[in-house]
Write a protein that holds these residues in place. Structure first.
Motif: not given
Length: 191
Positions: A74-87, A94-106, A144-145
């Protein structure tokens, strides 16, 4: 463009597990990599917190730096959302969660602070002459993994590894990044 993947990097990430390469036909990959919006890459769960724009307006990334942070699932998801607020804060695109979900944050035009100037010049992992003070935040796309909590020596999960195998060819095609310009963070900077 021939898509070549740096297998040594992935061996490092998973201690010798063979990569599951993308099976996307090159013509489809080229079209997908040139698209705007939220292109979906076959076999990859990707969440765009910022849609892709015209590649001509994007940063002209020359390098990819792969990081791994300590954090629970869950750390990647949370970090990606924080990054999106302050690019431009410390973090990556890009943030990669343990389940392989990629978050493109900015947005592709933003420069997150993830590279401090390639300060390793000891040739410990790779010859550092080409990277020393040359692979910096302005020209490097960061991935970031997360999820190796509480053991920082724990490698990326198989799902993260497979996600990277799908994501890298897309990034290489979109930004014309050569395989020799993909690095693990500790190869170019002091950990």
């Amino acid at each position: 463009m021939r898509m070549i993947v740096v297998t040594a990097l992935f061996a490092l990430l998973l201690h010798g597990v063979k990569p599951a390469l993308s099976t996307e036909p090159l013509a489809d990959l080229c079209a997908l990599a040139a698209s705007t919006g939220t292109p979906q890459i076959a076999g990859l769960a990707i969440v765009y917190l910022s849609a892709l724009g015209d590649t001509a307006q994007a940063r002209h990334w020359k390098h990819i730096i792969i990081h791994q942070m300590e954090g629970p699932a869950g750390a990647a998801k949370n970090a990606a959302h924080a990054q999106a607020k302050s690019p431009t804060r410390r973090g990556t695109t890009l943030w990669v969660e343990t389940d392989g979900t990629v978050y493109w944050s900015v947005p592709e035009t933003a420069i997150p602070t993830h590279g401090d100037g390639a300060n390793r010049k000891d040739n410990k992992y790779i010859p550092n002459l080409a990277t020393y003070r040359r692979v910096v935040k302005d020209n490097s796309l960061g991935i970031e993994f997360s999820g190796n909590f509480p053991d920082v020596r724990k490698p990326a999960t198989r799902a993260q590894h497979d996600a990277l195998m799908r994501l890298l060819p897309f990034l290489q095609q979109r930004y014309n990044i050569a395989p020799e310009n993909i690095y693990a963070h500790n190869w170019i900077a002091c950990p």
